[in-house]
Design a protein around this motif. Structure first.
Motif, PDB file in Angstrom:
ATOM      1  N   GLY A 227      37.087  40.625  31.110  1.00 41.24           N
ATOM      2  CA  GLY A 227      36.854  41.089  32.477  1.00 41.24           C
ATOM      3  C   GLY A 227      35.695  40.372  33.140  1.00 41.24           C
ATOM      4  N   GLY A 228      34.624  40.117  32.376  1.00 37.25           N
ATOM      5  CA  GLY A 228      33.449  39.467  32.936  1.00 37.25           C
ATOM      6  C   GLY A 228      33.675  38.010  33.291  1.00 37.25           C
ATOM      7  N   ALA A 229      34.636  37.376  32.617  1.00 32.97           N
ATOM      8  CA  ALA A 229      34.926  35.966  32.879  1.00 32.97           C
ATOM      9  C   ALA A 229      36.053  35.788  33.890  1.00 32.97           C
ATOM     10  N   SER A 230      36.589  36.915  34.377  1.00 32.70           N
ATOM     11  CA  SER A 230      37.687  36.881  35.355  1.00 32.70           C
ATOM     12  C   SER A 230      38.885  36.086  34.844  1.00 32.70           C
ATOM     13  N   VAL A 231      39.234  36.339  33.581  1.00 31.45           N
ATOM     14  CA  VAL A 231      40.438  35.749  32.996  1.00 31.45           C
ATOM     15  C   VAL A 231      41.345  36.886  32.551  1.00 31.45           C
ATOM     16  N   SER A 232      42.576  36.532  32.177  1.00 29.31           N
ATOM     17  CA  SER A 232      43.564  37.572  31.885  1.00 29.31           C
ATOM     18  C   SER A 232      43.640  37.946  30.410  1.00 29.31           C
TER      19      SER A 232
END
Length: 244
Positions: A227-232
């Motif tokens: 979530g913190g890296a904005s990946v899935s």
């Protein structure tokens, strides 16, 4: 959580003749009760780190303790606490499953009666009761990996090290292995695990550390890292962070 079972501070290891260190200033903590994934590409330093923790590999500098025991000075105390499941099958191929388990089980201070109970229980858990009399050489790859895992569990270690425990196994064996790992963790075992399967790691691990070039890139709870890296997914994060 503040109950570290493993503490590594500024760990360095360069193999003789190598141009670059395998472990380069690694600092890491693993708390009691974690299912901890040490993840990274080939050559990241994962296996070297685990080998050092298990006393199978020397190191050049730093501090490494397991349950407060320095691995350089108190390895015998460490060995009584740990189980190790290497990537390569560490069983005698010409002995049966049962003979292998009895051989390895007798290395620990476990009575014959208790060892018999444990072997029977684990063979049942891993669906290997019907295969206990077969030579290891005759087993499928998945069954060999399951028997390899059982051999590391017979003394009921507090800390289990797993190096690629499901690599190359069939779907059914993989599900049996993962189910038993979840049960062991639920029952209180601390597990340190390496894998290239990010989907599997995301499902199993309570905490992960991504490692590359002998260093930790990032670590934390998988869903929080994702979530913190904005990946899935953890796989997407892995690709993003280890591509250089």
């Amino acid at each position: 959580m503040e109950n570290p079972l493993i503490i590594i501070r500024n760990l360095h290891k360069t193999y003789h003749g190598a141009s670059h260190p395998s472990v380069d200033g690694l600092t890491l903590r693993v708390e009691t009760g974690m299912f901890f994934g040490l993840l990274g590409p080939n050559g990241a330093g994962k296996t070297t780190t685990i080998s050092i923790l298990c006393g199978l590999c020397s190191y050049d500098g730093g501090e490494v303790t397991v349950n407060g025991f320095d691995v350089r000075r108190k390895m015998q105390d460490v060995k009584s606490l740990i189980g190790v499941v290497p990537q390569d099958i560490a069983l005698y191929p010409e002995l049966t499953v049962d003979e292998n388990l009895r051989f390895f089980g007798r290395m620990y201070p476990v009575s014959s009666h208790e060892l018999n109970k444990r072997i029977e229980s684990y063979l049942n858990d891993f669906n290997l009761l019907a295969h206990r009399g077969k030579k290891v050489a005759a087993l499928s790859g998945g069954m060999k990996r399951q028997a390899n895992l059982i051999a590391a569990l017979l003394h009921k270690p507090a800390l289990l090290f797993l190096d690629e425990p499901t690599v190359g196994v069939d779907v059914h064996s993989r599900q049996v292995i993962l189910l038993n790992l979840r049960n062991l963790h639920r029952d209180g075992m601390t597990i340190v695990y390496t894998s290239h399967d990010m989907k599997e790691a995301e499902q199993l691990c309570t905490h992960v550390a991504l490692m590359n070039h002998g260093r930790i890139i990032c670590e934390g709870v998988p869903r929080q890292l994702v979530g913190g890296a904005s990946v899935s997914s953890l796989e997407e994060l892995f690709i993003k962070e280890t591509q250089y």
